[in-house]
Write a protein that holds these residues in place. Structure first.
Motif, PDB file in Angstrom:
ATOM      1  N   ARG A  87       0.803  -1.224   0.000  1.00  0.00           N
ATOM      2  CA  ARG A  87       0.000   0.000   0.000  1.00  0.00           C
ATOM      3  C   ARG A  87       0.834   1.272   0.000  1.00  0.00           C
ATOM      4  N   ALA A  88       2.139   1.132   0.040  1.00  0.00           N
ATOM      5  CA  ALA A  88       3.014   2.301   0.147  1.00  0.00           C
ATOM      6  C   ALA A  88       3.028   3.114  -1.136  1.00  0.00           C
ATOM      7  N   ASP A  89       3.097   4.409  -0.969  1.00  0.00           N
ATOM      8  CA  ASP A  89       3.354   5.336  -2.072  1.00  0.00           C
ATOM      9  C   ASP A  89       4.836   5.680  -1.990  1.00  0.00           C
ATOM     10  N   GLU A  90       5.654   4.966  -2.734  1.00  0.00           N
ATOM     11  CA  GLU A  90       7.100   5.118  -2.603  1.00  0.00           C
ATOM     12  C   GLU A  90       7.569   6.499  -3.049  1.00  0.00           C
ATOM     13  N   GLU A  91       6.900   7.075  -4.034  1.00  0.00           N
ATOM     14  CA  GLU A  91       7.306   8.409  -4.499  1.00  0.00           C
ATOM     15  C   GLU A  91       7.096   9.447  -3.408  1.00  0.00           C
ATOM     16  N   ALA A  92       5.969   9.365  -2.708  1.00  0.00           N
ATOM     17  CA  ALA A  92       5.688  10.303  -1.621  1.00  0.00           C
ATOM     18  C   ALA A  92       6.376   9.901  -0.324  1.00  0.00           C
ATOM     19  N   GLY A  93       6.807   8.635  -0.238  1.00  0.00           N
ATOM     20  CA  GLY A  93       7.482   8.168   0.969  1.00  0.00           C
ATOM     21  C   GLY A  93       6.550   7.906   2.135  1.00  0.00           C
ATOM     22  N   VAL A  94       5.304   7.496   1.843  1.00  0.00           N
ATOM     23  CA  VAL A  94       4.335   7.288   2.915  1.00  0.00           C
ATOM     24  C   VAL A  94       3.515   6.023   2.652  1.00  0.00           C
ATOM     25  N   ILE A  95       2.874   5.534   3.720  1.00  0.00           N
ATOM     26  CA  ILE A  95       1.869   4.488   3.616  1.00  0.00           C
ATOM     27  C   ILE A  95       0.521   5.152   3.913  1.00  0.00           C
ATOM     28  N   PRO A  96      -0.321   5.351   2.919  1.00  0.00           N
ATOM     29  CA  PRO A  96      -1.576   6.087   3.135  1.00  0.00           C
ATOM     30  C   PRO A  96      -2.527   5.334   4.066  1.00  0.00           C
ATOM     31  N   LEU A  97      -3.373   6.089   4.737  1.00  0.00           N
ATOM     32  CA  LEU A  97      -4.444   5.508   5.540  1.00  0.00           C
ATOM     33  C   LEU A  97      -5.529   4.986   4.611  1.00  0.00           C
ATOM     34  N   ASP A  98      -6.072   3.786   4.883  1.00  0.00           N
ATOM     35  CA  ASP A  98      -7.177   3.266   4.095  1.00  0.00           C
ATOM     36  C   ASP A  98      -8.218   2.639   5.015  1.00  0.00           C
ATOM     37  N   GLU A  99      -9.361   2.290   4.428  1.00  0.00           N
ATOM     38  CA  GLU A  99     -10.470   1.763   5.220  1.00  0.00           C
ATOM     39  C   GLU A  99     -10.135   0.409   5.832  1.00  0.00           C
TER      40      GLU A  99
ATOM     41  N   SER B 184      -7.346  -0.472   7.081  1.00  0.00           N
ATOM     42  CA  SER B 184      -6.613  -0.218   8.324  1.00  0.00           C
ATOM     43  C   SER B 184      -7.576   0.072   9.471  1.00  0.00           C
ATOM     44  N   LEU B 185      -8.611   0.872   9.209  1.00  0.00           N
ATOM     45  CA  LEU B 185      -9.596   1.169  10.254  1.00  0.00           C
ATOM     46  C   LEU B 185     -10.292  -0.101  10.722  1.00  0.00           C
ATOM     47  N   ASP B 186     -10.571  -1.007   9.783  1.00  0.00           N
ATOM     48  CA  ASP B 186     -11.168  -2.293  10.152  1.00  0.00           C
ATOM     49  C   ASP B 186     -10.213  -3.089  11.038  1.00  0.00           C
ATOM     50  N   ARG B 187      -8.947  -3.128  10.642  1.00  0.00           N
ATOM     51  CA  ARG B 187      -7.960  -3.895  11.399  1.00  0.00           C
ATOM     52  C   ARG B 187      -7.791  -3.357  12.815  1.00  0.00           C
ATOM     53  N   TRP B 188      -7.910  -2.063  12.980  1.00  0.00           N
ATOM     54  CA  TRP B 188      -7.734  -1.464  14.303  1.00  0.00           C
ATOM     55  C   TRP B 188      -8.946  -1.658  15.194  1.00  0.00           C
ATOM     56  N   GLY B 189     -10.026  -2.217  14.647  1.00  0.00           N
ATOM     57  CA  GLY B 189     -11.217  -2.467  15.450  1.00  0.00           C
ATOM     58  C   GLY B 189     -12.114  -1.255  15.609  1.00  0.00           C
TER      59      GLY B 189
ATOM     60  N   ALA C 138     -18.547   7.288  14.097  1.00  0.00           N
ATOM     61  CA  ALA C 138     -17.975   8.518  14.662  1.00  0.00           C
ATOM     62  C   ALA C 138     -16.480   8.360  14.921  1.00  0.00           C
ATOM     63  N   ASP C 139     -16.067   7.174  15.389  1.00  0.00           N
ATOM     64  CA  ASP C 139     -14.638   6.925  15.615  1.00  0.00           C
ATOM     65  C   ASP C 139     -13.871   6.949  14.300  1.00  0.00           C
ATOM     66  N   ARG C 140     -14.429   6.311  13.297  1.00  0.00           N
ATOM     67  CA  ARG C 140     -13.759   6.251  12.000  1.00  0.00           C
ATOM     68  C   ARG C 140     -13.638   7.640  11.381  1.00  0.00           C
TER      69      ARG C 140
END
Length: 260
Positions: free
Chosen positions: A149-161, A163-168, A173-175
Motif C-alpha cells: 500500500r506504500a506510495d514510494e514516491e511520496a514516501g508514505v503508507i496512506p491511511l485506508d479503510e 486499516s480502520l477495520d484492522r484497528w477495530g 464517529a470513531d472512523r
C-alpha cells in the motif's frame, strides 16, 4: 481515558510524568479522558492536528507544536529525538513511557539511548524493537500488507479503510474522527533498522506489555504477547479491547495505565 477531566497537571517538570507515544491517533477527546500526568508525546505518524484538547504534546522539530511537516521525510530516529526533547524541555523524571503499535519501536529506542528519566516502559499492543531489524522485519510476512500500500514516491503508507477495520474501529464517529486527524505513515519508519545496544528488558527500566485481546480482522501482536507473557522479565496485562483501545475503550485503557 479515565475518570475526571482531561488534564496535564503535574506534567511541567519534576517527577511522575507519563508520556504516551503511539502509532497513529490520540485518545478520543469526546469519549474518554487522559489520566493526570499523561503526556502525548512525539506524533510519529499522527497528524499534528490530532492532539486532543488538554493533552501536552511534543513540539515538532522546528519548535512549533502543531506545525505541519512532510511525513514523507520522517524517520523513526526523528520520533525518538522528539520524545527526548520533551523530556529535556519539561525536565521530567520518574516517567512512565507508553508506546502504542509502531511506537513501541520508538519508546524502546528512547530508553535504550537514555534510560535514566524513566520509571517504566509500557508497550500497548505494540511492536518491541530488536537491533538491526525494521518494523517490516518484525512484522514478518504481515509486513507485505503495508509495503503493497506504500506510495514510494511520496514516501508514505496512506491511511485506508482496511486499516480502520484492522484497528477495530466500528463506530462511524470513531472512523470519521480518525480520518479527519490521521496522516500517512512515513514509509522510512517501517523500513529503517533499529540500532539497539541491548534487549529492551535489559535496560534496567521495568517493562510491561499490554495486549489487546479483541481483534476482529487480524492480530499482528500475538507472538510478541506470548513471548513477553512467558518471560519473567516482563509484566503482562490483557485488555479486552481492539488494537485502538485508547479510542474504543478509553476508560479501561486509562485504568491500566493509571495502575502502573
Amino acid at each position: 481515558m479515565g475518570p475526571g477531566p482531561a488534564a496535564t497537571n503535574g506534567c511541567r517538570g519534576g517527577p511522575g510524568g507519563r508520556i504516551y507515544d503511539h502509532g497513529r491517533v490520540h485518545v478520543h477527546p469526546g469519549r474518554g479522558f487522559v489520566p493526570r500526568r499523561v503526556v502525548v508525546a512525539a506524533d510519529g505518524p499522527a497528524a499534528a492536528g490530532a492532539r486532543p484538547r488538554g493533552v501536552r504534546a511534543v513540539a515538532d522539530r522546528d519548535g512549533r507544536a502543531g506545525a505541519p511537516h512532510d511525513a514523507g521525510r520522517d524517520r523513526a530516529r526523528h520520533h525518538v529525538d522528539d520524545v527526548l526533547a520533551v523530556v529535556d524541555a519539561e525536565e521530567l523524571t520518574d516517567v512512565v513511557l507508553v508506546g502504542h503499535s509502531y511506537a513501541g519501536v520508538v519508546v524502546g529506542s528512547v530508553v535504550d539511548r537514555r534510560p535514566e528519566p524513566f520509571r517504566r516502559v509500557v508497550y500497548l499492543d505494540a511492536l518491541v524493537p530488536e537491533d538491526g531489524r525494521s518494523v517490516i522485519d518484525l512484522l514478518g510476512p504481515a509486513g507485505g500488507y503495508f509495503l503493497d500500500r506504500a506510495d514510494e514516491e511520496a514516501g508514505v503508507i496512506p491511511l485506508d479503510e482496511e486499516s480502520l477495520d484492522r484497528w477495530g474501529l466500528v463506530r462511524p464517529a470513531d472512523r470519521d474522527w480518525v480520518r479527519r486527524r490521521a496522516s500517512p505513515q512515513p514509509l522510512a519508519t517501517f523500513t529503517d533498522a533499529a540500532a539497539m545496544s541491548r534487549a529492551v528488558e535489559a535496560s534496567g527500566v521495568p517493562v510491561t506489555y499490554v495486549y489487546c485481546t479483541v481483534k476482529p480482522r487480524v492480530d499482528l501482536f500475538t507472538a510478541i504477547a506470548e513471548r513477553t507473557k512467558a518471560d519473567p522479565a516482563w509484566d503482562h496485562v490483557a485488555l479486552a479491547g481492539p488494537h485502538d483501545c485508547m479510542i474504543t475503550h478509553p476508560v479501561e485503557t486509562a485504568d491500566v495505565l493509571a495502575a502502573l
